[in-house]
Design a protein around this motif. Structure first.
Motif, PDB file in Angstrom:
ATOM      1  N   ASP A  73      43.123  39.538  42.448  1.00 51.58           N
ATOM      2  CA  ASP A  73      41.725  40.077  42.218  1.00 51.58           C
ATOM      3  C   ASP A  73      42.746  41.540  42.172  1.00 51.58           C
ATOM      4  O   ASP A  73      43.591  42.446  43.321  1.00 51.58           O
ATOM      5  CB  ASP A  73      41.019  40.282  43.287  1.00 51.58           C
ATOM      6  CG  ASP A  73      40.201  39.254  43.639  1.00 51.58           C
ATOM      7  OD1 ASP A  73      40.638  37.660  43.601  1.00 51.58           O
ATOM      8  OD2 ASP A  73      39.316  39.102  43.202  1.00 51.58           O
ATOM      9  N   ASN A  74      42.874  42.518  41.180  1.00 53.44           N
ATOM     10  CA  ASN A  74      43.187  43.319  40.710  1.00 53.44           C
ATOM     11  C   ASN A  74      43.518  44.983  41.761  1.00 53.44           C
ATOM     12  O   ASN A  74      44.641  45.090  42.794  1.00 53.44           O
ATOM     13  CB  ASN A  74      42.651  44.252  39.402  1.00 53.44           C
ATOM     14  CG  ASN A  74      44.280  45.717  39.244  1.00 53.44           C
ATOM     15  OD1 ASN A  74      45.956  45.228  38.855  1.00 53.44           O
ATOM     16  ND2 ASN A  74      43.521  46.065  38.707  1.00 53.44           N
ATOM     17  N   PRO A  75      42.328  44.835  42.215  1.00 54.48           N
ATOM     18  CA  PRO A  75      41.967  45.516  43.883  1.00 54.48           C
ATOM     19  C   PRO A  75      42.593  45.912  44.661  1.00 54.48           C
ATOM     20  O   PRO A  75      43.670  46.483  45.552  1.00 54.48           O
ATOM     21  CB  PRO A  75      41.322  45.837  44.279  1.00 54.48           C
ATOM     22  CG  PRO A  75      39.682  45.557  42.825  1.00 54.48           C
ATOM     23  CD  PRO A  75      41.044  45.159  42.260  1.00 54.48           C
ATOM     24  N   VAL A  76      43.162  44.621  45.491  1.00 53.46           N
ATOM     25  CA  VAL A  76      43.925  44.079  46.413  1.00 53.46           C
ATOM     26  C   VAL A  76      45.207  43.670  45.979  1.00 53.46           C
ATOM     27  O   VAL A  76      46.144  44.163  46.442  1.00 53.46           O
ATOM     28  CB  VAL A  76      43.221  41.925  46.885  1.00 53.46           C
ATOM     29  CG1 VAL A  76      44.212  42.179  48.044  1.00 53.46           C
ATOM     30  CG2 VAL A  76      42.075  42.206  47.286  1.00 53.46           C
ATOM     31  N   ASN A  77      46.002  43.415  44.555  1.00 49.89           N
ATOM     32  CA  ASN A  77      47.072  43.825  43.652  1.00 49.89           C
ATOM     33  C   ASN A  77      47.684  45.221  43.999  1.00 49.89           C
ATOM     34  O   ASN A  77      48.648  45.829  44.661  1.00 49.89           O
ATOM     35  CB  ASN A  77      47.457  43.294  42.980  1.00 49.89           C
ATOM     36  CG  ASN A  77      47.589  41.617  42.644  1.00 49.89           C
ATOM     37  OD1 ASN A  77      48.132  41.244  44.391  1.00 49.89           O
ATOM     38  ND2 ASN A  77      46.829  40.547  41.540  1.00 49.89           N
ATOM     39  N   LEU A  78      46.800  46.465  44.182  1.00 50.04           N
ATOM     40  CA  LEU A  78      47.018  47.340  43.663  1.00 50.04           C
ATOM     41  C   LEU A  78      47.433  48.368  45.143  1.00 50.04           C
ATOM     42  O   LEU A  78      48.000  48.407  45.738  1.00 50.04           O
ATOM     43  CB  LEU A  78      45.772  48.191  43.383  1.00 50.04           C
ATOM     44  CG  LEU A  78      45.215  48.284  41.660  1.00 50.04           C
ATOM     45  CD1 LEU A  78      44.753  48.985  41.055  1.00 50.04           C
ATOM     46  CD2 LEU A  78      47.001  48.514  41.016  1.00 50.04           C
TER      47      LEU A  78
END
Ligand code: GLN
Length: 229
Positions: free
Chosen positions: A164-169
């Motif tokens: 999930d992108n927000p967790v990667n960021l």
């Protein structure tokens, strides 16, 4: 199923996967994060009591725990999918998200097509795992804890993490400037609060609480506590 306390306040057993920052994580021995603040605000709005302690478990264990009645509700940045809707009820969407590809800064991987023949680390049972498992050409390493997937990328055991992108960021922004997100988002996904199918009144209360928090600005305030923009 949910019980009543002496004051007739409905008590809900809450489960969370605490390896999904900044939605769910452990801080100073406490379960915290955007989803936790949100469900607490919904509970306050709807006169529900969250049973203490919040039960923490692997992501993969949450839906079975709802089905067996170990918990009534799960918050886990859980993507609403039709397969999961067979097993649990979902609240209205509360967060729009999507999957992204995380690689080392010096990687030649620029997008999904470049993952062919590569080893990709994912969290077991998540939408990233489900999506990539359909692709024969990608070697997948599955971990219960996303930190182990990120470590696999760091130590060279995988060439990418899809999550999930927000967790990667969040991972990049918490002291890992040697990795980057590449390409466009692989999916569009909506997170929902998962609720036992045995209690449709509880689902209604959670949806009603969510509507009210969005209308009165409390949702926005919690959002700003965790996501600057
Ligand atoms: N949103 C992803 C899913 O629902 C990951 C959730 C998580 O790891 N907690 O599969």
């Amino acid at each position: 199923s949910a019980g009543k306390s002496a004051s007739q306040q409905e008590v809900i057993k809450l489960g969370a996967d605490v390896t999904f920052p900044p939605f769910e994580m452990m801080k100073d021995g406490k379960v915290t994060g955007f989803d936790i603040d949100l469900i607490k605000a919904i509970a306050a709005q709807e006169n529900l009591k969250i049973a203490d302690p919040i039960q923490t478990m692997d992501f993969q264990g949450l839906i079975p725990a709802i089905q067996t009645g170990t918990i009534d509700v799960a918050v886990a940045g859980m993507t609403i999918t039709s397969a999961r809707e067979q097993q649990v009820n979902f609240s209205k969407p509360y967060y729009h998200s999507g999957l992204s590809i995380l690689v080392k800064n010096d990687s030649t991987i620029k997008g999904l097509a470049d993952l062919k023949g590569k080893t990709v680390a994912v969290k077991l049972g998540t939408t990233a795992d489900i999506m990539l498992s359909k692709d024969q050409g990608i070697k997948i390493k599955r971990f219960n804890n996303i930190d182990d997937a990120y470590n696999e990328l760091q130590n060279g055991g995988a060439q990418a993490v899809v999550f999930d992108n927000p967790v990667n960021l969040n991972y990049i922004n918490t002291g890992h400037s040697n990795v980057k997100v590449v390409g466009s988002l692989l999916t569009g996904e909506d997170y929902g609060i998962a609720v036992t199918k045995q209690n449709s009144q509880l689902l209604q209360k959670i949806n009603d609480g969510l509507d009210k928090l969005i209308a009165n600005g409390q949702y926005e305030k919690i959002y700003r506590d965790y996501f600057k923009s």
